[in-house]
Design a protein around this motif. Structure first.
Motif, PDB file in Angstrom:
ATOM      1  N   LEU A   1     -34.919  86.182   8.563  1.00  0.00           N
ATOM      2  CA  LEU A   1     -33.496  85.817   8.569  1.00  0.00           C
ATOM      3  C   LEU A   1     -33.277  84.371   9.030  1.00  0.00           C
ATOM      4  O   LEU A   1     -32.710  83.566   8.289  1.00  0.00           O
ATOM      5  N   PRO A   2     -33.704  84.007  10.261  1.00  0.00           N
ATOM      6  CA  PRO A   2     -33.515  82.602  10.651  1.00  0.00           C
ATOM      7  C   PRO A   2     -34.290  81.631   9.790  1.00  0.00           C
ATOM      8  O   PRO A   2     -33.819  80.519   9.530  1.00  0.00           O
ATOM      9  N   ALA A   3     -35.482  82.034   9.319  1.00  0.00           N
ATOM     10  CA  ALA A   3     -36.249  81.146   8.447  1.00  0.00           C
ATOM     11  C   ALA A   3     -35.504  80.910   7.135  1.00  0.00           C
ATOM     12  O   ALA A   3     -35.455  79.786   6.622  1.00  0.00           O
ATOM     13  N   GLY A   4     -34.905  81.975   6.567  1.00  0.00           N
ATOM     14  CA  GLY A   4     -34.135  81.834   5.331  1.00  0.00           C
ATOM     15  C   GLY A   4     -32.923  80.950   5.511  1.00  0.00           C
ATOM     16  O   GLY A   4     -32.595  80.129   4.640  1.00  0.00           O
ATOM     17  N   ILE A   5     -32.250  81.090   6.660  1.00  0.00           N
ATOM     18  CA  ILE A   5     -31.104  80.225   6.952  1.00  0.00           C
ATOM     19  C   ILE A   5     -31.567  78.770   7.041  1.00  0.00           C
ATOM     20  O   ILE A   5     -30.899  77.849   6.565  1.00  0.00           O
ATOM     21  N   GLY A   6     -32.755  78.558   7.647  1.00  0.00           N
ATOM     22  CA  GLY A   6     -33.302  77.203   7.737  1.00  0.00           C
ATOM     23  C   GLY A   6     -33.616  76.612   6.377  1.00  0.00           C
ATOM     24  O   GLY A   6     -33.405  75.421   6.151  1.00  0.00           O
ATOM     25  N   VAL A   7     -34.123  77.439   5.451  1.00  0.00           N
ATOM     26  CA  VAL A   7     -34.420  76.962   4.096  1.00  0.00           C
ATOM     27  C   VAL A   7     -33.150  76.445   3.428  1.00  0.00           C
ATOM     28  O   VAL A   7     -33.135  75.366   2.823  1.00  0.00           O
ATOM     29  N   VAL A   8     -32.068  77.223   3.538  1.00  0.00           N
ATOM     30  CA  VAL A   8     -30.788  76.804   2.948  1.00  0.00           C
ATOM     31  C   VAL A   8     -30.323  75.488   3.564  1.00  0.00           C
ATOM     32  O   VAL A   8     -29.890  74.572   2.857  1.00  0.00           O
ATOM     33  N   GLY A   9     -30.432  75.384   4.908  1.00  0.00           N
ATOM     34  CA  GLY A   9     -30.035  74.148   5.573  1.00  0.00           C
ATOM     35  C   GLY A   9     -30.860  72.956   5.124  1.00  0.00           C
ATOM     36  O   GLY A   9     -30.330  71.858   4.924  1.00  0.00           O
ATOM     37  N   GLY A  10     -32.173  73.150   4.941  1.00  0.00           N
ATOM     38  CA  GLY A  10     -33.033  72.060   4.499  1.00  0.00           C
ATOM     39  C   GLY A  10     -32.684  71.574   3.108  1.00  0.00           C
ATOM     40  O   GLY A  10     -32.693  70.368   2.832  1.00  0.00           O
ATOM     41  N   ILE A  11     -32.375  72.509   2.206  1.00  0.00           N
ATOM     42  CA  ILE A  11     -31.990  72.128   0.844  1.00  0.00           C
ATOM     43  C   ILE A  11     -30.685  71.340   0.861  1.00  0.00           C
ATOM     44  O   ILE A  11     -30.533  70.340   0.144  1.00  0.00           O
ATOM     45  N   LEU A  12     -29.729  71.769   1.698  1.00  0.00           N
ATOM     46  CA  LEU A  12     -28.456  71.063   1.790  1.00  0.00           C
ATOM     47  C   LEU A  12     -28.646  69.643   2.320  1.00  0.00           C
ATOM     48  O   LEU A  12     -27.998  68.703   1.857  1.00  0.00           O
ATOM     49  N   VAL A  13     -29.526  69.477   3.318  1.00  0.00           N
ATOM     50  CA  VAL A  13     -29.791  68.146   3.860  1.00  0.00           C
ATOM     51  C   VAL A  13     -30.330  67.219   2.773  1.00  0.00           C
ATOM     52  O   VAL A  13     -29.911  66.068   2.644  1.00  0.00           O
TER      53      VAL A  13
ATOM     54  N   GLN B   1     -32.676  72.276  15.235  1.00  0.00           N
ATOM     55  CA  GLN B   1     -33.462  72.256  14.005  1.00  0.00           C
ATOM     56  C   GLN B   1     -32.962  71.202  13.023  1.00  0.00           C
ATOM     57  O   GLN B   1     -33.737  70.665  12.230  1.00  0.00           O
ATOM     58  N   ILE B   2     -31.678  70.854  13.094  1.00  0.00           N
ATOM     59  CA  ILE B   2     -31.130  69.827  12.202  1.00  0.00           C
ATOM     60  C   ILE B   2     -31.783  68.468  12.464  1.00  0.00           C
ATOM     61  O   ILE B   2     -32.007  67.678  11.537  1.00  0.00           O
ATOM     62  N   ILE B   3     -32.112  68.170  13.742  1.00  0.00           N
ATOM     63  CA  ILE B   3     -32.768  66.895  14.066  1.00  0.00           C
ATOM     64  C   ILE B   3     -34.011  66.695  13.221  1.00  0.00           C
ATOM     65  O   ILE B   3     -34.215  65.658  12.580  1.00  0.00           O
ATOM     66  N   PHE B   4     -34.853  67.727  13.186  1.00  0.00           N
ATOM     67  CA  PHE B   4     -36.149  67.591  12.521  1.00  0.00           C
ATOM     68  C   PHE B   4     -36.036  67.695  11.003  1.00  0.00           C
ATOM     69  O   PHE B   4     -36.764  67.009  10.276  1.00  0.00           O
ATOM     70  N   THR B   5     -35.127  68.538  10.511  1.00  0.00           N
ATOM     71  CA  THR B   5     -34.983  68.643   9.060  1.00  0.00           C
ATOM     72  C   THR B   5     -34.384  67.361   8.481  1.00  0.00           C
ATOM     73  O   THR B   5     -34.797  66.903   7.407  1.00  0.00           O
ATOM     74  N   THR B   6     -33.413  66.765   9.184  1.00  0.00           N
ATOM     75  CA  THR B   6     -32.836  65.514   8.685  1.00  0.00           C
ATOM     76  C   THR B   6     -33.835  64.365   8.783  1.00  0.00           C
ATOM     77  O   THR B   6     -33.872  63.492   7.912  1.00  0.00           O
ATOM     78  N   ALA B   7     -34.659  64.359   9.833  1.00  0.00           N
ATOM     79  CA  ALA B   7     -35.705  63.332   9.938  1.00  0.00           C
ATOM     80  C   ALA B   7     -36.701  63.471   8.794  1.00  0.00           C
ATOM     81  O   ALA B   7     -37.106  62.474   8.181  1.00  0.00           O
ATOM     82  N   ALA B   8     -37.094  64.718   8.502  1.00  0.00           N
ATOM     83  CA  ALA B   8     -38.024  64.947   7.389  1.00  0.00           C
ATOM     84  C   ALA B   8     -37.392  64.538   6.072  1.00  0.00           C
ATOM     85  O   ALA B   8     -38.053  63.922   5.209  1.00  0.00           O
TER      86      ALA B   8
ATOM     87  N   ILE C   1     -39.101  75.864  10.693  1.00  0.00           N
ATOM     88  CA  ILE C   1     -40.152  76.094   9.697  1.00  0.00           C
ATOM     89  C   ILE C   1     -39.523  76.284   8.319  1.00  0.00           C
ATOM     90  O   ILE C   1     -39.949  75.692   7.322  1.00  0.00           O
ATOM     91  N   GLY C   2     -38.476  77.124   8.277  1.00  0.00           N
ATOM     92  CA  GLY C   2     -37.758  77.293   7.014  1.00  0.00           C
ATOM     93  C   GLY C   2     -37.074  76.027   6.571  1.00  0.00           C
ATOM     94  O   GLY C   2     -37.030  75.702   5.375  1.00  0.00           O
ATOM     95  N   GLY C   3     -36.558  75.259   7.542  1.00  0.00           N
ATOM     96  CA  GLY C   3     -35.857  74.023   7.219  1.00  0.00           C
ATOM     97  C   GLY C   3     -36.763  72.984   6.580  1.00  0.00           C
ATOM     98  O   GLY C   3     -36.362  72.288   5.642  1.00  0.00           O
ATOM     99  N   VAL C   4     -37.994  72.855   7.092  1.00  0.00           N
ATOM    100  CA  VAL C   4     -38.938  71.898   6.516  1.00  0.00           C
ATOM    101  C   VAL C   4     -39.301  72.297   5.088  1.00  0.00           C
ATOM    102  O   VAL C   4     -39.383  71.455   4.189  1.00  0.00           O
ATOM    103  N   ILE C   5     -39.509  73.609   4.885  1.00  0.00           N
ATOM    104  CA  ILE C   5     -39.806  74.087   3.524  1.00  0.00           C
ATOM    105  C   ILE C   5     -38.628  73.794   2.596  1.00  0.00           C
ATOM    106  O   ILE C   5     -38.806  73.296   1.478  1.00  0.00           O
ATOM    107  N   GLY C   6     -37.403  74.097   3.064  1.00  0.00           N
ATOM    108  CA  GLY C   6     -36.221  73.847   2.250  1.00  0.00           C
ATOM    109  C   GLY C   6     -36.018  72.371   1.959  1.00  0.00           C
ATOM    110  O   GLY C   6     -35.599  71.997   0.857  1.00  0.00           O
ATOM    111  N   THR C   7     -36.337  71.515   2.939  1.00  0.00           N
ATOM    112  CA  THR C   7     -36.206  70.074   2.738  1.00  0.00           C
ATOM    113  C   THR C   7     -37.146  69.587   1.647  1.00  0.00           C
ATOM    114  O   THR C   7     -36.764  68.785   0.782  1.00  0.00           O
ATOM    115  N   GLY C   8     -38.389  70.075   1.682  1.00  0.00           N
ATOM    116  CA  GLY C   8     -39.343  69.699   0.647  1.00  0.00           C
ATOM    117  C   GLY C   8     -38.872  70.123  -0.736  1.00  0.00           C
ATOM    118  O   GLY C   8     -38.959  69.359  -1.705  1.00  0.00           O
TER     119      GLY C   8
END
Length: 305
Positions: free
Chosen positions: A176-188, A221-228, A88-95
């Motif tokens: 915490l995990p959502a925030g980590i996902g946001v950072v990962g999404g931005i990096l992707v 979670q990387i599968i879906f954030t990179t796909a997005a 969830i955080g990753g998708v937000i970060g990706t956007g």
């Protein structure tokens, strides 16, 4: 054997790109990490525009992450609930990342932003990995040395919205995990990398997650954030080159098979030190290219009618 890349608007040697994909795949299989942080700089070195290198590399990560997570899933090494919160955080970060990418692209600053990001992150992470692996080798040779605590509780563990993650045996704030996902999404989105070299340490040292579940959950979670990221980059910024992605994918799959066999024979500390050396070397090369004078100096003259 030259092939034309329609999005990059250039011709490249197909065998060279296949070889690069094979080399990064070999290193990925050997060291157990995603190769995005190496592939994007290598593409930049051969002249591929940084924006296209980032968008295309994100596409390749989808297949690589899927292959890895299936292996972890069969071993039961994926915490799906925690992975979904990170997603969830990753998708937000990706956007957010794709939006920043588009703004920088329209301003004409995306190339320098990508290069500076790689110099900073690769230099910092590579230096930390080199220091940690060197200390681990020293501790291994001196087993009587005192070891510090593996996990330390910090103020982040007192955040609200606590959730229980039974697979990881954790009771922590979902922020915490959502925030980590946001950072990962931005990096992707901005760097074209899965972010595993940041996500994995964060999951271990911030979440206190069992080491055996970290890699599989991170890849989940990387599968879906990179796909997005791939879909958003293709739709909004038009920086995904399908031909380049196909060549890299074929080379990466072949190289990973050989790298896995070699990696199983190398001690963990020595493997991390070797990887750190490669990462720091790539960061130094990118930094040199930023400040070194160009080989060809162009001048522009304007004639008045």
């Amino acid at each position: 054997m030259q092939v034309y890349l329609p999005i990059a608007e250039m011709s490249v040697n197909a065998l060279l790109v296949l070889g690069m994909g094979g080399l990064v795949g070999f290193l990925s299989g050997m060291f157990g990490v995603g190769g995005g942080f190496l592939m994007t700089p290598l593409l930049i070195f051969i002249g591929v525009p940084p924006a296209v290198a980032v968008g295309t590399q994100a596409n390749q990560l989808v297949a690589a992450s899927l292959s890895g997570v299936l292996a972890h899933w069969r071993r039961g090494n994926v915490d799906v609930k925690l992975g979904v919160v990170m997603l969830i955080g990753g998708v937000i970060g990706t956007g957010i990342g794709v939006w920043i990418f588009g703004v920088l692209q329209r301003l004409g600053q995306i190339d320098i932003a990508i290069s500076l990001s790689y110099v900073f992150f690769l230099g910092t992470i590579g230096g930390m990995m080199m220091l940690e692996s060197s200390r681990a080798i020293i501790r291994r040779r001196a087993p009587t040395a005192k070891r510090g605590k593996l996990h330390r509780h910090i103020w982040l563990h007192g955040l609200p919205f606590k959730m229980r993650f039974h697979r990881s045996k954790l009771y922590i704030s979902a922020l915490l995990p959502a925030g980590i996902g946001v950072v990962g999404g931005i990096l992707v989105a901005i760097m074209g990398i899965g972010g595993g070299f940041l996500l994995v340490p964060a999951m271990i040292y911030l979440l206190n997650m069992p080491a055996g579940l970290v890699a599989g959950t991170s890849l989940f979670q990387i599968i879906f954030t990179t796909a997005a990221a791939t879909l958003l980059q293709a739709a909004t910024n038009h920086t995904v080159d399908a031909m380049l992605a196909l060549l890299l994918l074929v080379g990466g799959v072949i190289g990973a098979q050989f790298g896995t066999k070699v990696g199983s024979r190398i001690p963990g500390e020595q493997a991390r030190l070797m990887l750190a050396t490669i990462v720091v070397g790539v960061a130094l090369k990118l930094a040199w290219d930023l400040f070194a004078p160009p080989l060809d100096v162009y001048t522009l003259s304007v004639g008045l009618a």
